[in-house]
Design a protein around this motif. Structure first.
Motif, short mmCIF file in Angstrom:
data_model
loop_
_atom_site.label_atom_id
_atom_site.label_comp_id
_atom_site.label_asym_id
_atom_site.label_seq_id
_atom_site.Cartn_x
_atom_site.Cartn_y
_atom_site.Cartn_z
N MET A 208 46.58 26.14 36.84
CA MET A 208 47.52 25.84 35.78
C MET A 208 46.85 25.99 34.41
O MET A 208 45.74 25.50 34.19
N CYS A 209 47.52 26.67 33.52
CA CYS A 209 47.00 26.81 32.16
C CYS A 209 47.06 25.44 31.47
O CYS A 209 48.11 24.79 31.46
N PRO A 210 45.95 24.94 30.94
CA PRO A 210 45.95 23.60 30.33
C PRO A 210 46.74 23.53 29.03
O PRO A 210 47.04 22.45 28.54
N PHE A 211 47.10 24.69 28.46
CA PHE A 211 47.80 24.69 27.17
C PHE A 211 49.32 24.76 27.32
O PHE A 211 50.04 24.02 26.67
N CYS A 212 49.79 25.69 28.17
CA CYS A 212 51.24 25.83 28.31
C CYS A 212 51.75 25.43 29.68
O CYS A 212 52.95 25.50 29.95
N ARG A 213 50.87 24.98 30.56
CA ARG A 213 51.25 24.50 31.91
C ARG A 213 51.89 25.60 32.75
O ARG A 213 52.67 25.31 33.65
N LYS B 224 42.15 34.34 30.23
CA LYS B 224 43.13 34.28 29.14
C LYS B 224 44.51 34.10 29.76
O LYS B 224 44.84 34.76 30.76
N CYS B 225 45.30 33.18 29.21
CA CYS B 225 46.62 32.93 29.77
C CYS B 225 47.57 34.06 29.36
O CYS B 225 47.67 34.40 28.17
N PRO B 226 48.29 34.68 30.33
CA PRO B 226 49.24 35.75 29.99
C PRO B 226 50.50 35.23 29.29
O PRO B 226 51.26 36.01 28.73
N HIS B 227 50.71 33.92 29.34
CA HIS B 227 51.94 33.35 28.76
C HIS B 227 51.74 32.93 27.31
O HIS B 227 52.56 33.23 26.46
N CYS B 228 50.61 32.24 27.02
CA CYS B 228 50.41 31.73 25.67
C CYS B 228 49.17 32.32 25.01
O CYS B 228 48.84 31.94 23.88
N THR B 229 48.50 33.21 25.70
CA THR B 229 47.29 33.95 25.24
C THR B 229 46.13 33.01 24.87
O THR B 229 45.23 33.42 24.17
#
Ligand SMILES: [Zn+2]
Length: 140
Positions: free
Chosen positions: A117-122, A131-136
């Motif tokens: 799970m991305c800690p920034f955008c969940r 790097k998160c593909p949703h919130c970069t």
């Protein structure tokens, strides 16, 4: 009756019917093997141990006894019990084997997750992503 049909439909659609059909066919095949094993090996062995022979000099399992004019064929009965015990043992091994195979597959799935799970955008991202593909955001 309507409820019964609905219940049966649900049961059939669950995929249990195919499992059941496979089980029945395998069971029938095993039944033949077990019957052959009993009649060709275990019955003669039992007869050899008990030393019973029929009128032609052949060996018979257990045999019969007569009580008040009624004939009891306990040899056949013993054969059936031996059949059942072998069959039950084979089924037990089969079920144990399938359970182990199923649990092995499940464990593998649980211990090696493919996402985190991305800690920034969940959002769910690949386990090795940096790097998160949703919130970069940059993920450690
Ligand atoms: Zn993110």
């Amino acid at each position: 009756m309507k409820k019964f049909v609905a219940e049966f439909k649900e049961f059939a659609l669950k995929g249990n019917v195919m499992d059941l059909a496979v089980g029945v066919i395998i069971g029938a095949a095993f039944q033949n093997i077990v019957t052959a094993l009993t009649s060709d090996f275990i019955t003669p062995l039992f007869a050899a141990l008990t030393g019973k022979t029929d009128e032609n000099g052949g060996i018979v399992i257990g045999g019969t006894f007569t009580f008040r004019g009624a004939t009891f064929n306990y040899g056949d009965f013993i054969s059936s019990i031996v059949n059942f015990v072998i069959m039950a043992f084979i089924l037990f091994l089969l079920i144990k084997g399938t359970n182990r195979l199923m649990s092995v597959g499940k464990k593998k799935e649980n211990t090696t997750p493919t996402t985190k799970m991305c800690p920034f955008c969940r959002s769910e991202v690949h386990i090795e992503a940096t790097k998160c593909p949703h919130c970069t955001s940059t993920i450690e």
